[in-house]
Scaffold this motif. Sequence first.
Motif, PDB file in Angstrom:
ATOM      1  N   GLY A 162       0.835  -1.188   0.000  1.00  0.00           N
ATOM      2  CA  GLY A 162       0.000   0.000   0.000  1.00  0.00           C
ATOM      3  C   GLY A 162       0.871   1.239   0.000  1.00  0.00           C
ATOM      4  O   GLY A 162       2.105   1.147   0.082  1.00  0.00           O
ATOM      5  N   CYS A 165       0.655   4.281   5.103  1.00  0.00           N
ATOM      6  CA  CYS A 165      -0.752   3.866   5.229  1.00  0.00           C
ATOM      7  C   CYS A 165      -1.010   2.973   6.438  1.00  0.00           C
ATOM      8  O   CYS A 165      -2.146   2.633   6.728  1.00  0.00           O
ATOM      9  CB  CYS A 165      -1.227   3.176   3.951  1.00  0.00           C
ATOM     10  N   SER A 169      -5.393   0.868   1.010  1.00  0.00           N
ATOM     11  CA  SER A 169      -5.585   2.243   0.551  1.00  0.00           C
ATOM     12  C   SER A 169      -4.755   3.191   1.411  1.00  0.00           C
ATOM     13  O   SER A 169      -4.096   2.791   2.378  1.00  0.00           O
ATOM     14  CB  SER A 169      -7.062   2.615   0.661  1.00  0.00           C
ATOM     15  N   GLU A 170      -4.818   4.487   1.082  1.00  0.00           N
ATOM     16  CA  GLU A 170      -4.237   5.497   1.947  1.00  0.00           C
ATOM     17  C   GLU A 170      -5.080   5.622   3.216  1.00  0.00           C
ATOM     18  O   GLU A 170      -6.193   5.104   3.304  1.00  0.00           O
ATOM     19  CB  GLU A 170      -4.154   6.832   1.210  1.00  0.00           C
ATOM     20  N   SER A 224      -6.648   3.555   6.388  1.00  0.00           N
ATOM     21  CA  SER A 224      -6.323   2.436   5.512  1.00  0.00           C
ATOM     22  C   SER A 224      -7.389   1.342   5.555  1.00  0.00           C
ATOM     23  O   SER A 224      -7.746   0.836   6.615  1.00  0.00           O
ATOM     24  CB  SER A 224      -4.975   1.859   5.916  1.00  0.00           C
ATOM     25  N   LYS A 260      -8.299  -2.506  -0.283  1.00  0.00           N
ATOM     26  CA  LYS A 260      -8.860  -2.214  -1.603  1.00  0.00           C
ATOM     27  C   LYS A 260      -9.157  -3.491  -2.374  1.00  0.00           C
ATOM     28  O   LYS A 260     -10.164  -3.594  -3.064  1.00  0.00           O
ATOM     29  CB  LYS A 260      -7.870  -1.349  -2.412  1.00  0.00           C
ATOM     30  N   LEU A 262      -3.651   0.299  -6.995  1.00  0.00           N
ATOM     31  CA  LEU A 262      -3.055   1.263  -6.072  1.00  0.00           C
ATOM     32  C   LEU A 262      -3.361   2.710  -6.467  1.00  0.00           C
ATOM     33  O   LEU A 262      -3.624   3.564  -5.623  1.00  0.00           O
ATOM     34  CB  LEU A 262      -1.531   1.066  -6.013  1.00  0.00           C
ATOM     35  N   GLU A 318      -8.177   2.774  -7.999  1.00  0.00           N
ATOM     36  CA  GLU A 318      -9.414   2.297  -7.359  1.00  0.00           C
ATOM     37  C   GLU A 318      -9.617   2.944  -5.979  1.00  0.00           C
ATOM     38  O   GLU A 318      -8.673   3.296  -5.311  1.00  0.00           O
ATOM     39  CB  GLU A 318      -9.381   0.769  -7.220  1.00  0.00           C
TER      40      GLU A 318
END
Length: 247
Positions: free
Chosen positions: A36, A40, A208-209, A212, A215, A244, A247
Amino acid sequence: MKLLDVNNIVLSYNSFKILDDISFDCNKDQFVSIIGPSGCGKSTLLRIIAGLEKSTSGSVKYKNKLITKPISRISFVFQSSALLPWLTNIENIKLGLSRFKMSDALKTKKAFKLLEKFQLERFADMYPNILSGGMKQRIGIARALVANPEILLMDEPFSALDELTANALRTDINYMLRQSSVSVNLVILISHNVEEVVALSDKIIILSEKPSRIKRILDVDLEYPRNKRDQKFLDYVDKIYSILMNE
């Protein structure tokens, strides 16, 4: 056979949420990677799995037993080798047995056997300062393996190495961990290197960022050893980059 359950992990500092509802499971004989964006919470999640840090809510279970503190069946490899410079290389490996009641002679025997596996036995009584970066990381990994863990957690263990050294170490570790003589039945790797996770993993968890979330979880259907020039390999790399970034 399911070895590890990560259930609805949430981590917040004050009112700032770092991890948000992270859930996945891992089976025996899997190599799982978590990837990620930088910052994150990947390493924090690994520390929660190891019992080194507590989540705000959620749980981690090893064979249906709740993990609330570090346990002997789970070992941790840090980003740097974290070797103690005043101890010899074999003494650094023996630190992995410090919680076990056994004779010093048996600890030495177990540590030396791992030095032989990594072809570093001639450096047993020398100090870490004479080792290259790759050799130091091998000692750090040997220290994690000496207690015969069933789960090995690795926090970006190759990121501080040059690419040639890192690639050689990835190959060595991947080969060794798939041998029946090694106790490890599950590896969880934290990485920011897309090609690395495709080369090593059976399952890839994409975060995800912050806050977190998961995803996507991808199963990697490629035979070992993997060829980075193979079109199927490149397709996985492209797919992960797409997830990354988009989405």
